[in-house]
Design a protein around this motif. Structure first.
Motif, PDB file in Angstrom:
ATOM      1  N   VAL A  34       0.973  -1.078   0.138  1.00 45.73           N
ATOM      2  CA  VAL A  34       0.200   0.241  -0.216  1.00 45.73           C
ATOM      3  C   VAL A  34       0.651   1.221   0.489  1.00 45.73           C
ATOM      4  CG1 VAL A  34      -1.269   1.706   1.214  1.00 45.73           C
ATOM      5  CG2 VAL A  34      -1.683  -1.501   1.163  1.00 45.73           C
ATOM      6  N   SER A  37       3.741   1.487  -2.855  1.00 48.53           N
ATOM      7  CA  SER A  37       3.062   1.654  -4.484  1.00 48.53           C
ATOM      8  C   SER A  37       3.158   2.744  -4.575  1.00 48.53           C
ATOM      9  CB  SER A  37       1.683   0.119  -4.969  1.00 48.53           C
ATOM     10  OG  SER A  37       0.830   1.031  -4.238  1.00 48.53           O
ATOM     11  N   MET A  38       2.656   3.654  -3.713  1.00 46.51           N
ATOM     12  CA  MET A  38       1.904   4.510  -3.245  1.00 46.51           C
ATOM     13  C   MET A  38       3.154   5.912  -4.042  1.00 46.51           C
ATOM     14  SD  MET A  38      -1.530   5.139  -1.582  1.00 46.51           S
ATOM     15  CE  MET A  38      -1.038   4.773  -0.140  1.00 46.51           C
ATOM     16  N   TYR A  41       4.602   5.199  -6.765  1.00 43.42           N
ATOM     17  CA  TYR A  41       3.563   6.135  -8.759  1.00 43.42           C
ATOM     18  C   TYR A  41       4.330   7.106  -8.530  1.00 43.42           C
ATOM     19  CZ  TYR A  41      -0.319   8.075 -10.320  1.00 43.42           C
ATOM     20  OH  TYR A  41      -1.257   8.611 -11.145  1.00 43.42           O
ATOM     21  N   CYS A 125      -9.993  10.635 -15.835  1.00 41.10           N
ATOM     22  CA  CYS A 125      -9.079  10.361 -14.828  1.00 41.10           C
ATOM     23  C   CYS A 125      -8.047  10.827 -14.183  1.00 41.10           C
ATOM     24  CB  CYS A 125      -8.382   9.047 -15.444  1.00 41.10           C
ATOM     25  SG  CYS A 125      -9.536   7.512 -15.645  1.00 41.10           S
ATOM     26  N   PHE A 128      -5.081   9.803  -9.043  1.00 39.34           N
ATOM     27  CA  PHE A 128      -4.825   9.010  -8.161  1.00 39.34           C
ATOM     28  C   PHE A 128      -6.363   7.688  -8.307  1.00 39.34           C
ATOM     29  CE2 PHE A 128      -3.486  12.142  -5.047  1.00 39.34           C
ATOM     30  CZ  PHE A 128      -2.436  11.285  -4.356  1.00 39.34           C
ATOM     31  N   LYS A 129      -6.455   8.269  -9.652  1.00 35.87           N
ATOM     32  CA  LYS A 129      -7.638   7.065 -10.481  1.00 35.87           C
ATOM     33  C   LYS A 129      -7.014   6.578 -10.611  1.00 35.87           C
ATOM     34  CE  LYS A 129     -12.143   7.004 -11.633  1.00 35.87           C
ATOM     35  NZ  LYS A 129     -13.686   7.870 -12.343  1.00 35.87           N
ATOM     36  N   PHE A 131      -3.480   5.789 -10.941  1.00 37.05           N
ATOM     37  CA  PHE A 131      -3.263   4.975  -9.715  1.00 37.05           C
ATOM     38  C   PHE A 131      -3.378   3.721  -9.633  1.00 37.05           C
ATOM     39  CE2 PHE A 131      -1.900   3.455  -5.633  1.00 37.05           C
ATOM     40  CZ  PHE A 131      -0.801   2.772  -5.969  1.00 37.05           C
ATOM     41  N   TYR A 132      -4.805   3.590  -9.062  1.00 37.59           N
ATOM     42  CA  TYR A 132      -5.453   2.168  -9.177  1.00 37.59           C
ATOM     43  C   TYR A 132      -6.298   1.540 -10.414  1.00 37.59           C
ATOM     44  CZ  TYR A 132      -9.847   5.102  -8.032  1.00 37.59           C
ATOM     45  OH  TYR A 132     -11.014   5.254  -8.046  1.00 37.59           O
ATOM     46  N   LEU A 133      -6.949   2.044 -11.048  1.00 41.97           N
ATOM     47  CA  LEU A 133      -7.262   1.580 -12.376  1.00 41.97           C
ATOM     48  C   LEU A 133      -6.195   1.508 -13.380  1.00 41.97           C
ATOM     49  CD1 LEU A 133     -10.627   4.247 -12.698  1.00 41.97           C
ATOM     50  CD2 LEU A 133     -10.104   1.923 -11.695  1.00 41.97           C
ATOM     51  N   LEU A 136      -1.598  -0.118 -10.877  1.00 37.15           N
ATOM     52  CA  LEU A 136      -1.773  -0.977 -10.331  1.00 37.15           C
ATOM     53  C   LEU A 136      -1.764  -2.631 -11.085  1.00 37.15           C
ATOM     54  CD1 LEU A 136      -3.060  -0.273  -7.419  1.00 37.15           C
ATOM     55  CD2 LEU A 136      -0.631  -1.141  -7.702  1.00 37.15           C
ATOM     56  N   LYS A 140       0.863  -5.690 -11.947  1.00 40.16           N
ATOM     57  CA  LYS A 140       1.007  -6.733 -10.898  1.00 40.16           C
ATOM     58  C   LYS A 140       2.298  -7.765 -10.800  1.00 40.16           C
ATOM     59  CE  LYS A 140      -4.084  -7.586 -11.016  1.00 40.16           C
ATOM     60  NZ  LYS A 140      -4.731  -8.663 -11.780  1.00 40.16           N
TER      61      LYS A 140
END
Length: 227
Positions: A34, A37-38, A41, A125, A128-129, A131-133, A136, A140
């Motif tokens: 968590v 990765s942030m 990024y 987007c 941060f959107k 980032f997780y859409l 991330l 993988k």
């Protein structure tokens, strides 16, 4: 002799040590993924004045051995009233592995085409959107690699957990508990029990590696090419 394995498990509080190690390693992996990765990024996708200095500090911290940091960490945990708390081990394990793992994830994310970001921005987007859409899911392989590294480091760590569990032996992880097995029995039998405990302690690490080996190799290879 299987009696050594039975004695290590039943009479040496080995079950509790196993639970402690699973909790410590599992939570460390989650926090690392968590937070790491942030951070990776932000370092990979933004430019700010302090960024070169921050990257340099992360690189420098990677080369500082944990043994040098034991006293200041011990002192800090005392001041924060974390001594005898399993969270002291979790937090220190997470923090000690983050510099290297953040730089590993950053090098991978830098290799992801920024044209994807531009297309996402056109679709509305936010930072941060994306980032997780987008980032991330594309990351993988390196996330699996980082998870394995974080699990291994937390599972195998000895000096910091030893120092932080001195006042409360029941929060000891396996690595510390296995060494304590040598005090059971007399003479060579004590070492038999300790070796049996050591063999039992490596099983979870072997199982995790077998399941994640493909992602581990893929993440390292892709990171080396893209970085």
């Amino acid at each position: 002799d299987f009696s050594s394995y039975t004695k290590a498990w039943e009479e040496a509080n080995f079950a509790q040590y196993t639970i402690n190690s699973l909790v410590i390693s599992g939570v460390t992996v989650i926090l690392t993924l968590v937070v790491g990765s942030m951070a990776a990024y932000v370092l990979a996708r933004t430019t700010f004045r302090a960024k070169p200095a921050l990257v340099a500090v992360l690189g420098l911290v990677m080369f500082i051995p944990n043994v040098v940091l034991i006293f200041p960490i011990f002192n800090m945990c005392q001041r924060l009233h974390l001594m005898g708390n399993i969270w002291s081990i979790i937090i220190t394990q997470t923090a000690s592995g983050l510099p290297f793992l953040v730089m590993l994830m950053q090098s991978y994310m830098v290799g992801i085409s920024k044209e994807i970001d531009e297309a996402a921005e056109m679709d509305g987007c936010s930072f941060f959107k994306k980032f997780y859409l987008i980032i991330l899911p594309l990351s993988k392989p390196i996330l699996a690699t980082v998870a394995l590294f974080a699990f291994k480091n937390a599972w195998n760590s000895y000096l910091l957990p030893l120092a932080l569990s001195l006042s409360k032996p029941e929060i000891r992880p396996l690595t510390v508990g296995v060494i304590a097995l040598k005090d059971m029995g007399e003479g060579i039998s004590a070492w038999n029990i300790m070796i049996a405990g050591s063999v039992l302690a490596i099983f979870p690490m072997v199982i995790v590696y077998l399941f994640m080996n493909r992602y581990f190799v893929e993440g390292l290879t892709a990171g080396s090419v893209k970085g």
